[in-house]
Design a protein around this motif. Structure first.
Motif, PDB file in Angstrom:
ATOM      1  N   MET A 293       0.855  -1.168   0.000  1.00  9.27           N
ATOM      2  CA  MET A 293       0.000   0.000   0.000  1.00  9.27           C
ATOM      3  C   MET A 293       0.907   1.239   0.000  1.00  9.27           C
ATOM      4  SD  MET A 293      -2.920   1.105   2.803  1.00  9.27           S
ATOM      5  CE  MET A 293      -3.980  -0.264   2.508  1.00  9.27           C
ATOM      6  N   ASN A 294       0.659   2.149  -0.914  1.00  6.39           N
ATOM      7  CA  ASN A 294       1.492   3.349  -0.984  1.00  6.39           C
ATOM      8  C   ASN A 294       1.002   4.414   0.007  1.00  6.39           C
ATOM      9  OD1 ASN A 294      -0.557   4.960  -2.150  1.00  6.39           O
ATOM     10  ND2 ASN A 294      -0.011   4.316  -4.203  1.00  6.39           N
ATOM     11  N   GLU A 295       1.758   5.492   0.106  1.00  3.39           N
ATOM     12  CA  GLU A 295       1.462   6.536   1.094  1.00  3.39           C
ATOM     13  C   GLU A 295       0.077   7.141   0.893  1.00  3.39           C
ATOM     14  OE1 GLU A 295       3.222  10.737   2.855  1.00  3.39           O
ATOM     15  OE2 GLU A 295       4.149   9.870   1.073  1.00  3.39           O
ATOM     16  N   LEU A 296      -0.287   7.426  -0.348  1.00  2.00           N
ATOM     17  CA  LEU A 296      -1.580   8.033  -0.630  1.00  2.00           C
ATOM     18  C   LEU A 296      -2.720   7.116  -0.177  1.00  2.00           C
ATOM     19  CD1 LEU A 296      -3.187  10.386  -1.761  1.00  2.00           C
ATOM     20  CD2 LEU A 296      -2.980   9.356  -4.031  1.00  2.00           C
ATOM     21  N   GLU A 297      -2.613   5.836  -0.480  1.00  2.00           N
ATOM     22  CA  GLU A 297      -3.644   4.883  -0.073  1.00  2.00           C
ATOM     23  C   GLU A 297      -3.736   4.794   1.448  1.00  2.00           C
ATOM     24  OE1 GLU A 297      -2.375   1.364  -2.057  1.00  2.00           O
ATOM     25  OE2 GLU A 297      -3.329   1.888  -3.937  1.00  2.00           O
ATOM     26  N   GLN A 298      -2.596   4.838   2.125  1.00  2.00           N
ATOM     27  CA  GLN A 298      -2.578   4.791   3.582  1.00  2.00           C
ATOM     28  C   GLN A 298      -3.254   6.029   4.177  1.00  2.00           C
ATOM     29  OE1 GLN A 298       1.600   4.314   4.439  1.00  2.00           O
ATOM     30  NE2 GLN A 298       1.451   2.094   4.528  1.00  2.00           N
ATOM     31  N   LEU A 299      -2.964   7.191   3.608  1.00  2.00           N
ATOM     32  CA  LEU A 299      -3.576   8.429   4.090  1.00  2.00           C
ATOM     33  C   LEU A 299      -5.093   8.397   3.901  1.00  2.00           C
ATOM     34  CD1 LEU A 299      -1.011  11.069   2.765  1.00  2.00           C
ATOM     35  CD2 LEU A 299      -1.401  10.433   5.157  1.00  2.00           C
ATOM     36  N   LYS A 300      -5.534   7.914   2.746  1.00  2.00           N
ATOM     37  CA  LYS A 300      -6.969   7.835   2.476  1.00  2.00           C
ATOM     38  C   LYS A 300      -7.654   6.849   3.416  1.00  2.00           C
ATOM     39  CE  LYS A 300      -6.956   9.434  -2.306  1.00  2.00           C
ATOM     40  NZ  LYS A 300      -7.284   9.120  -3.697  1.00  2.00           N
TER      41      LYS A 300
ATOM     42  N   LEU B 271      -5.246  15.193   7.659  1.00  2.84           N
ATOM     43  CA  LEU B 271      -5.143  14.133   6.655  1.00  2.84           C
ATOM     44  C   LEU B 271      -5.601  14.621   5.286  1.00  2.84           C
ATOM     45  CD1 LEU B 271      -6.331  11.145   8.826  1.00  2.84           C
ATOM     46  CD2 LEU B 271      -4.091  11.352   7.734  1.00  2.84           C
ATOM     47  N   LYS B 272      -6.668  15.414   5.238  1.00  4.74           N
ATOM     48  CA  LYS B 272      -7.130  15.959   3.957  1.00  4.74           C
ATOM     49  C   LYS B 272      -6.060  16.841   3.329  1.00  4.74           C
ATOM     50  CE  LYS B 272     -12.121  15.784   4.673  1.00  4.74           C
ATOM     51  NZ  LYS B 272     -13.360  16.564   4.808  1.00  4.74           N
ATOM     52  N   LYS B 273      -5.393  17.623   4.150  1.00  5.06           N
ATOM     53  CA  LYS B 273      -4.311  18.479   3.653  1.00  5.06           C
ATOM     54  C   LYS B 273      -3.161  17.643   3.111  1.00  5.06           C
ATOM     55  CE  LYS B 273      -1.024  22.006   5.099  1.00  5.06           C
ATOM     56  NZ  LYS B 273      -0.439  22.705   6.234  1.00  5.06           N
ATOM     57  N   ARG B 274      -2.770  16.609   3.852  1.00  3.81           N
ATOM     58  CA  ARG B 274      -1.675  15.742   3.405  1.00  3.81           C
ATOM     59  C   ARG B 274      -2.023  14.984   2.115  1.00  3.81           C
ATOM     60  NH1 ARG B 274       0.564  12.133   8.001  1.00  3.81           N
ATOM     61  NH2 ARG B 274       1.970  11.557   6.314  1.00  3.81           N
ATOM     62  N   ILE B 275      -3.293  14.573   2.011  1.00  2.00           N
ATOM     63  CA  ILE B 275      -3.744  13.897   0.788  1.00  2.00           C
ATOM     64  C   ILE B 275      -3.655  14.843  -0.392  1.00  2.00           C
ATOM     65  CG2 ILE B 275      -5.805  12.961  -0.378  1.00  2.00           C
ATOM     66  CD1 ILE B 275      -6.536  11.687   2.367  1.00  2.00           C
ATOM     67  N   ALA B 276      -4.113  16.083  -0.218  1.00  6.53           N
ATOM     68  CA  ALA B 276      -4.062  17.078  -1.303  1.00  6.53           C
ATOM     69  C   ALA B 276      -2.608  17.347  -1.704  1.00  6.53           C
ATOM     70  CB  ALA B 276      -4.747  18.364  -0.860  1.00  6.53           C
ATOM     71  N   GLU B 277      -1.742  17.456  -0.723  1.00  3.45           N
ATOM     72  CA  GLU B 277      -0.325  17.697  -1.017  1.00  3.45           C
ATOM     73  C   GLU B 277       0.281  16.498  -1.750  1.00  3.45           C
ATOM     74  OE1 GLU B 277       1.311  18.425   2.852  1.00  3.45           O
ATOM     75  OE2 GLU B 277       0.629  20.501   2.883  1.00  3.45           O
ATOM     76  N   THR B 278      -0.052  15.302  -1.323  1.00  2.28           N
ATOM     77  CA  THR B 278       0.469  14.089  -1.959  1.00  2.28           C
ATOM     78  C   THR B 278      -0.054  13.935  -3.360  1.00  2.28           C
ATOM     79  OG1 THR B 278       0.634  13.018   0.218  1.00  2.28           O
ATOM     80  CG2 THR B 278       0.711  11.577  -1.709  1.00  2.28           C
ATOM     81  N   GLU B 279      -1.344  14.201  -3.561  1.00  2.00           N
ATOM     82  CA  GLU B 279      -1.915  14.103  -4.909  1.00  2.00           C
ATOM     83  C   GLU B 279      -1.315  15.163  -5.829  1.00  2.00           C
ATOM     84  OE1 GLU B 279      -6.301  12.146  -4.209  1.00  2.00           O
ATOM     85  OE2 GLU B 279      -6.115  14.309  -3.985  1.00  2.00           O
TER      86      GLU B 279
END
Length: 62
Positions: free
Chosen positions: A1-8, A51-59
């Motif tokens: 599982m990659n970082e984005l999937e883990q954050l989601k 988490l939403k902020k980190r997801i947006a930054e990662t995406e």
């Protein structure tokens, strides 16, 4: 599982937890085996926002 999937997944978990806390006033967290305390809505909402902020930054960096 990659970082984005883990954050989601973490985001979904916190959103579920917040919903559970709102639905059941007796929902408690057990700490150190001897302490009962309700989850703070502010804490959960803060984690969701983070988490939403980190997801947006990662995406954005993909």
């Amino acid at each position: 599982m990659n970082e984005l999937e883990q954050l989601k997944q973490q985001l979904r978990d916190y959103e579920d937890l917040l919903t559970d806390c709102m639905d059941d006033a007796s929902y408690v967290a057990r700490g150190n085996g001897f302490c009962d305390a309700k989850y703070s809505d502010d804490f959960i909402e803060g984690r969701i926002a983070e988490l939403k902020k980190r997801i947006a930054e990662t995406e954005g960096s993909v």
